[in-house]
Design an enzyme around this catalytic site. Structure first.
Site, mmCIF file in Angstrom:
data_model
loop_
_atom_site.group_PDB
_atom_site.id
_atom_site.type_symbol
_atom_site.label_atom_id
_atom_site.label_comp_id
_atom_site.label_asym_id
_atom_site.label_seq_id
_atom_site.Cartn_x
_atom_site.Cartn_y
_atom_site.Cartn_z
ATOM 1 N N ASP A 196 0.871 -1.154 0.000
ATOM 2 C CA ASP A 196 0.000 0.000 0.000
ATOM 3 C C ASP A 196 0.922 1.222 0.000
ATOM 4 O O ASP A 196 2.071 1.123 0.404
ATOM 5 C CB ASP A 196 -0.849 -0.056 1.270
ATOM 6 C CG ASP A 196 -1.760 1.133 1.392
ATOM 7 O OD1 ASP A 196 -2.452 1.437 0.407
ATOM 8 O OD2 ASP A 196 -1.768 1.762 2.464
HETATM 9 P P1 ADP Z 1 -4.356 4.565 0.041
HETATM 10 O O1 ADP Z 1 -4.528 3.475 -0.956
HETATM 11 O O2 ADP Z 1 -3.388 5.588 -0.467
HETATM 12 O O3 ADP Z 1 -4.044 4.096 1.399
HETATM 13 P P2 ADP Z 1 -7.191 4.850 0.617
HETATM 14 O O4 ADP Z 1 -7.664 3.662 -0.123
HETATM 15 O O5 ADP Z 1 -7.234 4.808 2.102
HETATM 16 O O6 ADP Z 1 -5.765 5.343 0.119
HETATM 17 O O7 ADP Z 1 -8.063 6.104 0.137
HETATM 18 C C1 ADP Z 1 -8.120 6.457 -1.219
HETATM 19 C C2 ADP Z 1 -8.573 7.852 -1.401
HETATM 20 O O8 ADP Z 1 -9.899 8.014 -0.892
HETATM 21 C C3 ADP Z 1 -7.733 8.877 -0.701
HETATM 22 O O9 ADP Z 1 -6.657 9.296 -1.503
HETATM 23 C C4 ADP Z 1 -8.717 10.001 -0.478
HETATM 24 O O10 ADP Z 1 -8.833 10.793 -1.616
HETATM 25 C C5 ADP Z 1 -10.058 9.291 -0.294
HETATM 26 N N1 ADP Z 1 -10.385 9.132 1.123
HETATM 27 C C6 ADP Z 1 -10.420 7.985 1.822
HETATM 28 N N2 ADP Z 1 -10.797 8.207 3.090
HETATM 29 C C7 ADP Z 1 -10.962 9.538 3.217
HETATM 30 C C8 ADP Z 1 -11.317 10.417 4.287
HETATM 31 N N3 ADP Z 1 -11.561 9.968 5.520
HETATM 32 N N4 ADP Z 1 -11.396 11.732 4.016
HETATM 33 C C9 ADP Z 1 -11.159 12.203 2.783
HETATM 34 N N5 ADP Z 1 -10.806 11.437 1.763
HETATM 35 C C10 ADP Z 1 -10.711 10.135 1.943
HETATM 36 MG MG MG Z 2 -4.124 3.038 3.126
#
Ligand code: ADP
Ligand code: MG
Length: 684
Positions: A371
């Site tokens: 990740d």
């Molecule tokens: P990563 O794969 O980088 O860990 P996530 O899957 O957790 O990212 O989240 C993907 C995207 O969804 C983030 O880049 C963000 O744009 C959006 N996102 C997720 N959770 C939140 C939140 N609590 N507040 C705002 N945006 C969020």
């Molecule tokens: Mg993540």
């Protein structure tokens, strides 16, 4: 001693001890007599590493192992005495043979009793082989031989018990970390000393400098530095202030503080760690399962070969030697001793392997999927841009976003909250908060529905968001903020690559990992920037949690794949991999539960260390098995052709067991230095 028992009562579960089969020796104690090495493994207390207080049966196992030592000592002295008499006082023939008879009888008794018990239970296993060998020697009136065989077998049993309690010691060391007593702060403000086992969730306790925490808790008042090495394997102390979590078994170094108890006993992180080690030890590797499956055929086969040997040679000595050498202690101990040592070494580095089969799996991993946010990068985002649409000020944008992000613990939410706190913004009351993993959050502020999240999620909700991200957002992670169906603006974030990331990736390559991928919910441009600085084979950006799972499934077709993530919003992907590794699992139950391996820290080098340790254990297990089998089968052949005396068979039998134990013990010190640089890739 009594102190230790109080400890175990205080910090372990008092629940029914159903882990009877989890002894460190790795044998399955449900059918204690079915162990191929033929020893009685009922020695509960002496070998069980779980650290539980075995109340009722507490003394029994210990007595038994002490009993064995006594039997071995007295019998051994008598046997040696008979040799001495024979040599120096040849006229005392009667005394010599009486001494030998008595010695043989004392030494053989525990072994023959166990064998009889097994027979009564209708089980024919290795105990019978050894007992038969001893009986044969007795029938031949060769008491010295009988005595020596029985002596070395007892020594082998004692050795096994010792090794097992070596692993027990590592758990006991953990137990010692939690103090017996705690200073409870009464509602009237006075302080009283209570047993740590009596603490309840919500109690207030005081911790002084130099003391260990008896339970998990949250700091209410006071500041301090804490040494968490016992759980994380990281010796650099951590600064703690009110609101921070503290963990049972870690050490408060500098300040006095008051904490509110949040978890007690087995629910604490330390308790979980102990559970994991217990589970690991109870679980069995495929190799052990195969040995178990054939153990039932082994004894009858050996007996038959012994009979044939006797039929043709009429040489009782060969048969006795054959029976003794056929007892495959070395083979049976090959895996469990190595596994116990590896699990203990990993635990010391803050790596918790929940099932032994995962250790074997880790040695075969050829691909990694990481990740991005919080794994390859440190996940401590900082807000670098607040861009409001027509007339919306940056402060207003931040206030709206922070109001709904309050409850989330996503890295973006934490970054927004941090800035809002610094700017001392008054936040709106929010109701109906909900978080959609990998997409964003929504909540109602008064009459308005406020959303914070990624662009296409907003679009799906019918809010008009520009198709491409704004130019000035290049290299930034972006979230949009909307109110009802109006876009308020966007917030840009930046993240840092963890400093261990490049080292870990090159270590993994050196350890034979052929493919490393990065998946992220973030934008392509940000993902590319991160990947550009690291040696990553494939990057997948803009992922939803389900796309991450799909990606992993795909890699799985051609590789044995490990997924590394934070265990909270990456849980589905972790579960999809052959091996799921959760980072920063200290204090996080979800992370501990969702992964097959939990790293207590965020130090990525532990991942390469895990692979190295897994490979090294596999090498050692194979060495042990090869050696054990060569030894047993070679010894059998030598006995059949009459080239092995019973006494040599007994000595070699004990010697081979020792060699296996020492070979496995080499694993214990793995990772003490946490540098892979000068270690050869494929282990020794
Ligand atoms: P990563 O794969 O980088 O860990 P996530 O899957 O957790 O990212 O989240 C993907 C995207 O969804 C983030 O880049 C963000 O744009 C959006 N996102 C997720 N959770 C939140 C939140 N609590 N507040 C705002 N945006 C969020
Ligand atoms: Mg993540």
């Amino acid at each position: 001693m009594s102190e230790k028992h109080q400890h175990s009562g205080a910090c372990c579960h008092d629940h029914d001890h159903h882990h009877g089969s989890s002894c460190a020796c790795g044998h399955d104690h449900d059918h204690s007599s079915s162990c191929a090495c033929g020893h009685d493994h009922d020695h509960q207390d002496a070998t069980c590493i779980c650290g539980h207080d075995h109340k009722a049966e507490g003394g029994v196992g210990h007595d038994r192992s002490m009993g064995r030592v006594c039997f071995a000592l007295v019998g051994g002295i008598l046997t040696v005495n008979s040799f001495l008499l024979e040599k120096f006082l040849p006229e005392q023939e009667f005394a010599a043979s009486m001494s030998a008879l008595l010695g043989a009888f004392i030494l053989a008794l525990p072994i023959i009793i166990t064998a009889c018990k097994d027979l009564l239970r209708g089980k024919v296993y290795m105990n019978e082989l050894v007992a038969l060998a001893i009986l044969a020697a007795l029938v031949k009136a060769d008491f010295q031989t009988a005595g020596i065989i029985a002596f070395f077998l007892l020594v082998t049993i004692i050795l096994e018990t010792r090794t097992a309690s070596g692993a027990q010691r590592s758990i006991e060391a953990l137990i010692k970390l939690t103090p017996n007593t705690a200073h409870l702060i009464n509602p009237d403000g006075s302080e009283s000393e209570v047993q740590a086992s009596q603490l309840k969730i919500g109690d207030r306790i005081r911790i002084r400098p130099g003391e260990n925490f008896p339970v998990d808790g949250v700091i209410a008042t006071g500041e301090s530095t804490v040494n968490q090495a016992s759980i994380t394997g990281e010796s650099v102390p951590v600064e703690k202030s009110p609101g921070d979590d503290v963990f049972a078994g870690t050490q408060n170094l500098t300040g006095a503080m008051e904490i509110t108890v949040t978890k007690v006993g087995g629910d604490t992180t330390l308790g979980k760690v102990k559970d994991m080690i217990m589970q690991a030890e109870a679980s069995r590797t495929p190799v052990v399962r195969i040995i178990d499956r054939y153990a039932g055929y082994y004894t009858p086969t050996v007996l038959m070969v012994a009979w044939i040997t006797w039929w043709f040679s009429r040489d009782m000595n060969s048969v006795i030697a054959f029976l003794v050498i056929a007892c495959p202690c070395a083979v049976v101990l090959a895996t469990p001793t190595a596994v116990v040592a590896a699990v203990a070494a990993a635990a010391r580095m803050g790596i918790f392997i929940k099932n032994i089969s995962h250790l074997e799996l880790a040695s075969r991993i050829s691909a990694f999927v990481f990740d991005k946010t919080g794994t390859l990068t440190d996940g401590l985002l900082s807000v670098v841009k607040l861009q409001g649409n027509d007339g919306i000020t940056p402060a207003e944008l931040l206030r709206r976003a922070a109001s709904v992000e309050r409850v989330s613990n996503h890295p973006t939410a934490l970054a927004i909250m941090k800035l809002a706190k610094e700017a001392e913004l008054e936040l709106d009351e929010v109701s109906g908060f909900s978080e959609v993993h990998g997409r964003g959050v929504t909540g109602n502020c008064g009459q308005n529905v406020v959303r914070v999240g990624r662009g296409n999620w907003m679009r799906d909700a019918g809010i008009s968001v520009p198709d491409s991200d704004p130019d000035e957002a290049a290299g930034m992670s972006v979230v949009y903020v909307s109110c009802d169906d109006k876009l308020l603006g966007w917030i840009g974030f930046r993240d840092k690559i963890r400093k261990e990331s490049p080292v870990m990736l090159s270590d993994l390559r050196r350890l034979g990992v052929r493919y490393c991928a990065m998946v992220t919910g973030d934008r392509q441009s940000v993902a590319d920037e991160v990947a550009g600085k690291l040696s990553i084979d494939e990057v997948k950006a803009g992922c939803l949690p389900e796309t991450k799972v799909e990606f992993v499934e795909n890699v799985k077709r051609t590789h044995c794949v490990a997924v590394v993530g934070d265990g909270v919003n990456d849980a589905p992907a972790l579960a999809a991999g052959d091996l799921g590794i959760a980072m920063g699992a200290i204090g996080s139950d979800i992370a501990i539960n969702s992964a097959s391996v939990a790293l207590m820290t965020n130090d990525l080098r532990r991942i390469a260390m895990l692979i190295y340790l897994a490979k090294k254990s596999q090498v050692i297990i194979n060495q042990n098995l090869l050696f054990g089998m060569l030894f047993v089968f070679g010894g059998m052949i030598l006995s059949i052709v009459g080239m092995m005396t019973p006494i040599w068979a007994a000595v070699l039998h004990a010697g081979s067991t020792l060699i296996i134990i020492f070979n496995s013990a080499r694993l214990v010190r793995t990772g003490e230095e946490l540098t892979l640089a000068e270690t050869p890739a494929a282990g020794e």
